[in-house]
Design a protein around this motif. Structure first.
Motif, mmCIF file in Angstrom:
data_model
loop_
_atom_site.group_PDB
_atom_site.id
_atom_site.type_symbol
_atom_site.label_atom_id
_atom_site.label_comp_id
_atom_site.label_asym_id
_atom_site.label_seq_id
_atom_site.Cartn_x
_atom_site.Cartn_y
_atom_site.Cartn_z
ATOM 1 N N UNK A 156 0.811 -1.217 0.000
ATOM 2 C CA UNK A 156 0.000 0.000 0.000
ATOM 3 C C UNK A 156 0.847 1.271 0.000
ATOM 4 N N UNK A 157 2.127 1.176 0.350
ATOM 5 C CA UNK A 157 3.009 2.353 0.307
ATOM 6 C C UNK A 157 3.140 2.921 -1.103
ATOM 7 N N UNK A 158 2.824 2.090 -2.091
ATOM 8 C CA UNK A 158 2.842 2.558 -3.485
ATOM 9 C C UNK A 158 2.020 3.849 -3.630
ATOM 10 N N UNK A 159 0.929 3.927 -2.882
ATOM 11 C CA UNK A 159 0.041 5.091 -3.015
ATOM 12 C C UNK A 159 0.687 6.380 -2.514
ATOM 13 N N UNK A 160 1.750 6.239 -1.729
ATOM 14 C CA UNK A 160 2.367 7.420 -1.104
ATOM 15 C C UNK A 160 3.514 8.003 -1.913
ATOM 16 N N UNK A 161 3.886 7.326 -3.007
ATOM 17 C CA UNK A 161 5.030 7.844 -3.750
ATOM 18 C C UNK A 161 4.587 8.931 -4.731
ATOM 19 N N UNK A 162 5.555 9.564 -5.368
ATOM 20 C CA UNK A 162 5.235 10.555 -6.409
ATOM 21 C C UNK A 162 5.391 9.961 -7.799
ATOM 22 N N UNK A 163 6.422 9.131 -7.968
ATOM 23 C CA UNK A 163 6.598 8.446 -9.248
ATOM 24 C C UNK A 163 6.880 6.973 -8.966
ATOM 25 N N UNK A 164 6.053 6.129 -9.548
ATOM 26 C CA UNK A 164 6.255 4.689 -9.428
ATOM 27 C C UNK A 164 6.782 4.183 -10.762
ATOM 28 N N UNK A 165 7.949 3.525 -10.736
ATOM 29 C CA UNK A 165 8.531 2.970 -11.959
ATOM 30 C C UNK A 165 8.422 1.445 -11.883
ATOM 31 N N UNK A 166 7.643 0.868 -12.777
ATOM 32 C CA UNK A 166 7.475 -0.584 -12.827
ATOM 33 C C UNK A 166 8.332 -1.116 -13.970
ATOM 34 N N UNK A 167 9.311 -1.945 -13.626
ATOM 35 C CA UNK A 167 10.237 -2.451 -14.645
ATOM 36 C C UNK A 167 9.950 -3.937 -14.864
ATOM 37 N N UNK A 168 9.388 -4.260 -16.015
ATOM 38 C CA UNK A 168 9.117 -5.663 -16.337
ATOM 39 C C UNK A 168 8.019 -6.260 -15.489
ATOM 40 N N UNK A 169 7.016 -5.474 -15.144
ATOM 41 C CA UNK A 169 5.897 -5.981 -14.344
ATOM 42 C C UNK A 169 4.579 -5.700 -15.055
ATOM 43 N N UNK A 170 3.756 -6.744 -15.175
ATOM 44 C CA UNK A 170 2.406 -6.573 -15.685
ATOM 45 C C UNK A 170 1.441 -6.805 -14.526
ATOM 46 N N UNK A 171 1.574 -5.956 -13.531
ATOM 47 C CA UNK A 171 0.851 -6.119 -12.265
ATOM 48 C C UNK A 171 -0.670 -6.147 -12.446
ATOM 49 N N UNK A 172 -1.188 -5.336 -13.367
ATOM 50 C CA UNK A 172 -2.640 -5.259 -13.519
ATOM 51 C C UNK A 172 -3.220 -6.581 -14.006
ATOM 52 N N UNK A 173 -2.417 -7.367 -14.724
ATOM 53 C CA UNK A 173 -2.923 -8.635 -15.233
ATOM 54 C C UNK A 173 -2.520 -9.801 -14.345
ATOM 55 N N UNK A 174 -1.343 -9.729 -13.709
ATOM 56 C CA UNK A 174 -0.883 -10.854 -12.906
ATOM 57 C C UNK A 174 -1.421 -10.809 -11.476
ATOM 58 N N UNK A 175 -1.684 -9.641 -10.928
ATOM 59 C CA UNK A 175 -2.293 -9.544 -9.594
ATOM 60 C C UNK A 175 -3.262 -8.351 -9.572
ATOM 61 N N UNK A 176 -4.412 -8.502 -10.250
ATOM 62 C CA UNK A 176 -5.331 -7.373 -10.438
ATOM 63 C C UNK A 176 -5.740 -6.625 -9.161
ATOM 64 N N UNK A 177 -5.962 -7.303 -8.021
ATOM 65 C CA UNK A 177 -6.362 -6.504 -6.852
ATOM 66 C C UNK A 177 -5.317 -5.468 -6.439
ATOM 67 N N UNK A 178 -4.069 -5.675 -6.814
ATOM 68 C CA UNK A 178 -3.017 -4.712 -6.463
ATOM 69 C C UNK A 178 -3.079 -3.466 -7.347
ATOM 70 N N UNK A 179 -3.754 -3.585 -8.493
ATOM 71 C CA UNK A 179 -3.777 -2.452 -9.428
ATOM 72 C C UNK A 179 -4.521 -1.253 -8.846
ATOM 73 N N UNK A 180 -5.340 -1.495 -7.820
ATOM 74 C CA UNK A 180 -6.046 -0.356 -7.224
ATOM 75 C C UNK A 180 -5.064 0.667 -6.640
ATOM 76 N N UNK A 181 -3.887 0.187 -6.234
ATOM 77 C CA UNK A 181 -2.895 1.118 -5.699
ATOM 78 C C UNK A 181 -2.395 2.069 -6.795
ATOM 79 N N UNK A 182 -2.304 1.574 -8.027
ATOM 80 C CA UNK A 182 -1.883 2.449 -9.130
ATOM 81 C C UNK A 182 -2.956 3.511 -9.385
ATOM 82 N N UNK A 183 -4.216 3.068 -9.364
ATOM 83 C CA UNK A 183 -5.318 4.022 -9.602
ATOM 84 C C UNK A 183 -5.344 5.091 -8.516
ATOM 85 N N UNK A 184 -5.180 4.649 -7.279
ATOM 86 C CA UNK A 184 -5.222 5.576 -6.154
ATOM 87 C C UNK A 184 -4.042 6.556 -6.228
ATOM 88 N N UNK A 185 -2.879 6.027 -6.562
ATOM 89 C CA UNK A 185 -1.692 6.880 -6.692
ATOM 90 C C UNK A 185 -1.956 7.992 -7.709
#
Ligand code: SF4
Length: 673
Positions: A156-185
């Motif tokens: 959940x700390x993802x929501x507190x950053x200013x820039x999130x850099x995802x390198x080689x991750x398809x998080x929205x498809x591999x773990x969809x419930x985690x994608x809410x943190x990207x939306x919230x960010x």
């Protein structure tokens, strides 16, 4: 009756409630903090694992001459396995038998498996399929920080950053419930950057998408660091106070100007400059890597390069910032901590450390001198099977090697060359199908045990339903074999095993000694080492992080006249790993493999969407329907790895530090079939 437990699949270990004693029903567990009741379709349909007609319920032995399977009693099966192990060890010494584990096994099973190998069988030949998943990030984390915990902070700390850099991750498809943190960010004004050769559902949530040539993430990282130095964005005070090695790293990036980065990575220099400016101007930056960056023969150096970026910006240890690895397998974190790795004892201790050997041997009631030394890494072990120097018998727990190993045709031949192959599984997987003995074991909701999720949070999977008669837990199998082959006692009650694991891990880097089942229930999971790490010091003796100057070396195979495109592999939403479980869940679509390619490439090759194409590499060939999409680079094709075929193509070149095979890129040819 309702039981609170966790999903059987990925490292998010989403909480869920199960009701019903025979066929469970899945319901939301809103209070569990990681997923707050959300599940992906794999989680919602997990109850479909039950009722499969393929479920094994009796031990089976195969007649090699006829290929016929016969049902035998448990005693008969375990006696045969014990006799086979004795025969292999009489002929070849203790290392005549190998043990192969999995990153989906509970902590209790992973621990007991390591103990079985070292204390009962006294073989050094044990490793597991997690070597092919997180080992590059693990190796880099230990070298840089002195400790490997995938995420050193809650997700959940993802929501507190200013820039999130995802390198080689398809998080929205591999773990969809985690994608809410990207939306919230993004709602909060933060920015998301995705670096991936393919545009994926994760890219759709990004503000900036970079599509490098597969295998060039390291060059991109050093190019960014070059620009950060040039812009004066480096935090010199932080580097002086908290790190070593900066001057060498600074020198190593001096020649990586953006146009050179563009030539190597294919990412336009303007985009490299845009990302560097974004990082330089942001108070908090978080970098998360995943398999796309890590599953390379240069995977551990690639992770070190991205860690250098996070350290140079002074981000690691700050709240809402830093570096982390998005672990993949269900127990990818715990599975690499408690002894099923070739070089490791419980608590993330090194097997070549005399103090660690003495401590663990004391818990096991054996002499430290009886414990073997380090063994072979997963691929090296499989490559040695049946050879003059290698094991002639192997026990497999929780792994479907025939589908998931790189250069899979070669590995399958090595498995077939064994005198004895024993597979514990719930169904007749592709690996079980070539075994001599198959032992039917309990799964998921039929048993209790702990998992450690991608955040280092230890969670408790609780037994919710009654297993079919005739199956036994892996812990029973391990104990049954140990009692036939040694005098070392093995507990079979998971809570008892966990308490012993706690004692064995006490004082080690991953110390579970203060964690109990009751605490996990009461606290919604317990982080080992604390919720957030590295706030004031790193785990090296001097408290400083180590920066490493790393060089772009390129991929093990470059495209050539015969194999002119890059092949990369990955996952799809509805399937999980080798598919042994998910391909049997009727609610999940099982459309088989496909070959994703760009319209420019398809047009040049005369390939229409949906038509059959053949992909070949130096190791093998597969045929599958084409999916012509604009979301992939024109020089790259993608194949999902859940079905037999993809890994017949992949490259077994290994990272020298982590021994990670280069799953993510090799040279391939594509033709209309
Ligand atoms: S995201 Fe992972 S843990 Fe959560 S429901 Fe899906 S497969 Fe299960």
């Amino acid at each position: 009756m309702t039981t609170e437990t966790h999903c059987p699949y990925c490292s998010l270990q989403c909480g869920m409630r199960l009701t019903g004693r025979r066929t469970p029903e899945v319901a939301a567990w809103e209070e569990f903090p990681v997923n707050r009741g959300a599940l992906c379709r794999k989680g919602w349909s997990a109850a479909g694992l039950y009722g499969s007609r393929d479920r094994l319920t009796t031990p089976l032995v195969r007649d090699r001459a006829t290929g016929e399977w016969s049902a035998v009693s448990w005693d008969d099966a375990l006696d045969r396995v014990a006799a086979g192990i004795r025969g292999a060890q009489d002929a070849r010494g203790p290392d005549g038998v190998a043990v192969f584990g999995g990153g989906g096994l509970t902590n209790e099973k992973a621990y007991s498996l390591g103990k079985l190998a070292r204390a009962a069988l006294r073989t050094s030949q044990i490793d597991y399929n997690g070597r092919w998943c997180m080992s590059s990030a693990a190796s880099a984390g230990i070298r840089a920080f002195g400790l490997d915990r995938g995420l050193p902070f809650p997700l959940a700390d993802v929501e507190e950053t200013d820039v999130l850099v995802l390198v080689g991750s398809n998080l929205a498809e591999t773990m969809p419930p985690a994608a809410r943190h990207l939306d919230r960010l993004r709602e909060l004004g933060g920015r998301v950057v995705v670096i991936d050769p393919r545009r994926t559902p994760t890219s759709d949530r990004a503000d900036l998408v970079l599509q490098p040539v597969p295998g060039t993430d390291l060059a991109l990282a050093v190019g960014l660091l070059h620009l950060l130095v040039a812009r004066g964005a480096v935090d010199e005070d932080y580097l002086a106070d908290r790190t070593t090695g900066w001057s060498q790293v600074k020198e190593s990036v001096a020649a990586w100007w953006p146009e050179r980065v563009e030539r190597v990575t294919g990412v336009p220099a303007a985009e490299v400059r845009e990302l560097a400016a974004l990082l330089a101007d942001s108070p908090r930056v978080m970098v998360l890597t995943a398999r796309g960056a890590e599953q390379h023969a240069t995977g551990s150096d690639t992770v070190l390069a991205w860690i250098n970026v996070a350290l140079a910006l002074g981000m690691v240890g700050r709240r809402g910032a830093g570096y982390g690895c998005l672990t993949g397998q269900g127990n990818g974190q715990g599975g690499r901590e408690h002894g099923q790795k070739a070089d490791q004892l419980p608590g993330y201790r090194r097997i070549d450390d005399p103090a660690a050997r003495a401590h663990v041997a004391g818990v096991w009631g054996v002499g430290p001198e009886t414990l073997p030394g380090p063994g072979r890494s997963a691929y090296e072990l499989l490559d040695a099977l049946g050879t003059d120097d290698g094991p002639s018998a192997m026990l497999v727990f929780g792994s479907n090697i025939v589908v998931s190993a790189p250069n899979a045709t070669h590995v399958t031949r090595r498995l077939e060359s064994l005198d004895l192959l024993v597979v514990c599984d719930v169904v007749m997987s592709e690996t079980a199908a070539i075994a001599d003995v198959v032992l039917p074991v309990t799964q998921w909701a039929e048993e209790t045990g702990t998992m450690t999720n991608l955040e280092g949070r230890v969670v408790l999977r609780q037994r919710a339903i009654t297993p079919p008669s005739g199956v036994r837990s892996d812990l029973d199998v391990i104990s049954g074999l140990a009692s036939r082959l040694s005098t070392v006692p093995f507990a079979t009650d998971p809570e008892e095993v966990f308490a012993e694991l706690g004692r064995a891990s006490a004082g080690g880097p991953a110390d579970y000694s203060a964690i109990t089942y009751d605490r996990i229930r009461d606290e919604g999971g317990v982080f080992w080492g604390g919720e957030r790490l590295f706030g004031s010091s790193f785990a090296h003796p001097d408290g400083r992080a180590r920066m490493h100057a790393v060089e772009h070396r390129g991929t093990a195979e470059q495209p050539c006249a015969d194999y002119p495109v890059h092949l990369t592999t990955g996952r799809v939403l509805a399937q999980y790993q080798s598919g042994a479980q998910t391909r049997r869940v009727r609610a999940l679509p099982d459309d088989g493999a496909f070959v994703e390619l760009h319209p420019l490439l398809a047009g040049r090759l005369g390939i229409a969407d949906g038509s059959s194409v053949r992909v070949s590499t130096r190791r093998g060939t597969m045929t599958a329907p084409a999916r012509v999409v604009t979301t992939i680079r024109p020089d790259t094709v993608f194949v999902p790895f859940h079905w037999v075929g993809a890994n017949r193509l992949t490259n077994d070149a290994l990272d020298p530090a982590s021994k990670m095979p280069e799953f993510k890129v090799c040279a391939a040819s594509v033709v209309a079939a």
